[in-house]
Enzyme design. Structure first.
Site, mmCIF file in Angstrom:
data_model
loop_
_atom_site.group_PDB
_atom_site.id
_atom_site.type_symbol
_atom_site.label_atom_id
_atom_site.label_comp_id
_atom_site.label_asym_id
_atom_site.label_seq_id
_atom_site.Cartn_x
_atom_site.Cartn_y
_atom_site.Cartn_z
ATOM 1 N N HIS A 119 0.837 -1.200 0.011
ATOM 2 C CA HIS A 119 0.078 -0.023 0.122
ATOM 3 C C HIS A 119 1.012 1.339 -0.004
ATOM 4 O O HIS A 119 1.906 1.521 0.934
ATOM 5 C CB HIS A 119 -1.037 -0.106 1.321
ATOM 6 C CG HIS A 119 -1.674 1.120 1.262
ATOM 7 N ND1 HIS A 119 -3.118 1.293 0.703
ATOM 8 C CD2 HIS A 119 -1.540 2.494 1.648
ATOM 9 C CE1 HIS A 119 -3.562 2.164 0.887
ATOM 10 N NE2 HIS A 119 -2.869 2.945 1.533
ATOM 11 N N CYS A 120 0.810 2.101 -0.997
ATOM 12 C CA CYS A 120 1.687 3.379 -1.142
ATOM 13 C C CYS A 120 1.022 4.642 -0.795
ATOM 14 O O CYS A 120 -0.089 4.958 -1.462
ATOM 15 C CB CYS A 120 2.151 3.336 -2.822
ATOM 16 S SG CYS A 120 3.287 4.645 -2.887
#
Length: 265
Positions: A119-120
């Site tokens: 998850h960025c």
């Protein structure tokens, strides 16, 4: 297959993405205003360099926007599992839904994502099977744009001839040194960070391993035969045409790879 919109409600992600957009806008407007256009008008550089700069910047922005709003591969609540591939699916212990192996449950988004890499917060979205190719393009064009801007900032002071026409009434001209120092600081910081991220992403694709799998050491088949790098990249980008790997405007069509071959972890 059209682009499915995926919007994550996360204030932390909004702040991170807002910072990225600020850096992009800063370079998009100030570098041409201070460096490119003045030197072009005095004949120091050809116009094609300005076109290349704007081209890279637009590709970078398109990749950013599409990576942030594209569905990363969210699994439906009642997925249809092919009869011959049931053994390659598993039950998620967090949302109690069936998912193909190599999927992961994202705690921020609250659902499982196919072949989730991580998850960025910088795109406020997961990086998964359906938007990983856009994230790679974002890394590539961000690094290219940053190098391009830093190169012209250096040439502006140490290589190009001094500008003869300078309108000191303009704010950007009066405060040029401070603006360029800030641009150089942001550029170097961004270049160092994005280079490390881009490198780990490329290594992950070549070895057919996601970031989550690296951290959890869940790759059980370490001795399995490696896929050719052309195949792993083709699976991520959805095409074997290498020129299309660099185009963020297209629609990705997943390659038809059976789960028992693609999801062997």
């Amino acid at each position: 297959m059209g682009l499915r919109i995926h919007f994550v409600v996360d204030p932390h992600g909004w702040c991170c993405m807002g910072l990225i957009v600020f850096v992009w806008l800063y370079n998009f407007f100030l570098i041409p205003k201070i460096v490119l256009f003045p030197h072009y008008e005095e004949g120091h550089i050809p116009g094609i360099l300005i076109i290349i700069f704007y081209g890279i910047a637009i590709f970078c922005l398109v990749a950013l926007v599409r990576a942030s709003i594209a569905d990363p591969g969210r699994l439906p609540e009642n997925p249809k599992i092919p009869h011959g591939e049931r053994e390659f699916w598993e039950l998620c212990n967090k949302c109690n839904l069936m998912r193909p192996k190599r999927s992961h449950h994202c705690s921020r988004c609250g659902h499982c994502v196919r072949r989730m890499d991580h998850h960025c917060p910088w795109i406020n979205n997961c990086v998964g099977e359906d938007n990983h190719w856009l994230f790679l393009q974002l890394c590539f064009y961000t690094e290219l744009l940053t190098c391009y801007a830093l190169m012209f900032s250096f040439c502006h002071y140490y290589y190009f001839l001094p500008l003869k026409k300078r309108n000191l009434d303009l704010f950007v001209v009066r405060h040029e040194l401070a603006i360029m120092r800030l641009a150089a600081f942001m550029g170097i910081t961004l270049l160092v960070g994005i280079t490390g991220l881009f490198y780990t992403q490329l290594i992950g694709i070549i070895t057919d391993t996601t970031s989550i799998e690296k951290m959890s050491n869940c790759c059980e088949e370490i001795s399995r035969p490696r896929k050719p790098w052309q195949q792993t990249f083709s699976e991520v980008f959805g095409t074997r045409w290498k020129i299309l790997w660099f185009i963020p405007f297209r629609q990705r069509q997943p390659l038809r790879v059976p789960y028992h071959f693609a999801n062997h972890v």
